[in-house]
Design a protein around this motif. Structure first.
Motif, PDB file in Angstrom:
ATOM      1  N   VAL A   1       0.838  -1.202   0.000  1.00 25.54           N
ATOM      2  CA  VAL A   1       0.000   0.000   0.000  1.00 25.54           C
ATOM      3  C   VAL A   1       0.874   1.254   0.000  1.00 25.54           C
ATOM      4  O   VAL A   1       0.650   2.187  -0.789  1.00 25.54           O
TER       5      VAL A   1
ATOM      6  N   VAL B   1       0.917   4.740  -2.201  1.00 28.67           N
ATOM      7  CA  VAL B   1       0.685   6.070  -1.622  1.00 28.67           C
ATOM      8  C   VAL B   1       1.793   7.016  -2.104  1.00 28.67           C
ATOM      9  O   VAL B   1       1.531   8.166  -2.501  1.00 28.67           O
TER      10      VAL B   1
ATOM     11  N   ALA C   1      -4.694   3.061  -1.515  1.00 28.27           N
ATOM     12  CA  ALA C   1      -3.703   4.142  -1.552  1.00 28.27           C
ATOM     13  C   ALA C   1      -4.341   5.450  -2.024  1.00 28.27           C
ATOM     14  O   ALA C   1      -4.030   6.525  -1.501  1.00 28.27           O
TER      15      ALA C   1
END
Ligand code: NAP
Length: 285
Positions: free
Chosen positions: A14, A18, A174
């Motif tokens: 994740v 991001v 994300a």
């Protein structure tokens, strides 16, 4: 550049998405890595790289200095919340972090033994603003943890029977995290992030067979056989028992709820499994 956002787990499933999302928006941010020199993530105009280790309090103050928004994830190997995670979360708030976006677990509110439940409670007790991202099973489990089995044996061997799972793509998690880290929202929020449909593993195997143009089977072993195979593959006992527990929860029908939180927040539908399978097909080839 002044970074007001710190990302933990920036090399993870994740966290790496991001990072990608913040870079696309040219928003300055900082990432905290256990060993900055060992990864390919390098500082640039928008991204600071600092040492950060949940298990090393000496890394906390420099990592949290000047940070308002923290993307917090719990590394899977760290299961003792009070010893491994809480010191960093407390230090973050003491250093002035105002908002924590925490990668949590779908159904956590009914699952008090999970580390995520304890971390949510800690964050609430600290009185800091939060966004809890209660994520369903990641589609990307199939392209990471399960990838070798699918690629080499053409099978998915998970002990979940005919139960359905509302798989979510980590790119959606994300995207919601980026929204939460950058939008000017002042209320604390709890989102349950799932994909657009719940699928059983026979359906998953059919979809992968279609994309890969070869047969992928779902073999549905017993929990005991699953545990034995994990241990034989070299996975640790603690990790294996946690994973077996999560698949038992799924088997009992507790991972199938579909929500529209991704659509509501992002203003577009959640990524469907077919799209994920198409985009990640190289993982199984
Ligand atoms: N898989 C699922 O279906 C699912 C669903 C819902 C929630 N979750 C939760 O999501 C979280 C995992 O997220 P993920 O898959 O994105 O992570 P991941 O890919 O497993 O990556 C773990 C990250 O943690 C970092 N890390 C490890 N030890 C650390 C330490 N001592 N201090 C600081 N950082 C450390 C790793 O850095 P290095 O690269 O340097 O090791 C890496 O960036 C877990 O809490 C899991 O329970 C998972």
């Amino acid at each position: 550049m002044t970074a007001r956002i710190l990302i933990t787990g920036a090399t993870g499933n994740v966290g790496s998405e991001v990072v990608r999302g913040l870079q696309a928006l040219s928003i300055p941010f900082r990432i905290g890595l256990v060993n900055p020199s060992s990864t390919c993530l390098e500082a640039n105009d928008h991204m600071e790289v600092v040492p950060f280790d949940f298990l090393n309090p000496e890394t906390y103050s420099a990592a949290f200095a000047g940070i308002q928004h923290l993307f917090l994830m719990r590394p899977p190997a760290l299961s003792n919340v009070w010893r491994d995670i809480a010191p960093a979360v407390r230090a973050a708030v003491e250093c002035g972090v105002e908002h924590i976006v925490f990668l949590s677990l779908q159904g956590v509110e009914q699952n008090r033994i999970t580390p995520h439940y304890k971390i949510e409670k800690l964050i609430e007790q600290l009185g800091v603003r939060y966004t809890f991202l209660r994520a369903g099973f990641f589609m990307q489990n199939l392209s990471t943890t399960q990838a070798a089995e699918i690629r080499d044996a053409g099978e998915i061997a998970l002990p979940v029977g005919k139960a359905k799972t509302s798989f979510v793509d980590v790119r959606d998690i994300a995207a919601v995290a980026v929204y939460a880290l950058t939008a000017d929202q002042h209320e604390s929020q709890k989102y349950t992030l799932t994909g657009p449909e719940a699928l059983d593993y026979t359906q998953v195997a059919l979809k992968l067979s279609h994309v890969l143009e070869r047969s992928i089977r779902y073999t549905n072993p017993s929990v005991f056989r699953f545990i034995w195979r994990q241990l034989r593959a070299g996975r640790g006992l603690g990790y294996t028992l946690v994973v077996a527990g999560l698949y038992t929860i799924t088997r009992l029908g507790n991972a199938k709820t579909v929500t529209d939180d991704v659509q509501r927040i992002l203003g577009r539908p959640a990524i469907p499994f077919d799209q994920f399978a198409h985009d990640y097909r190289a993982s199984w080839q």
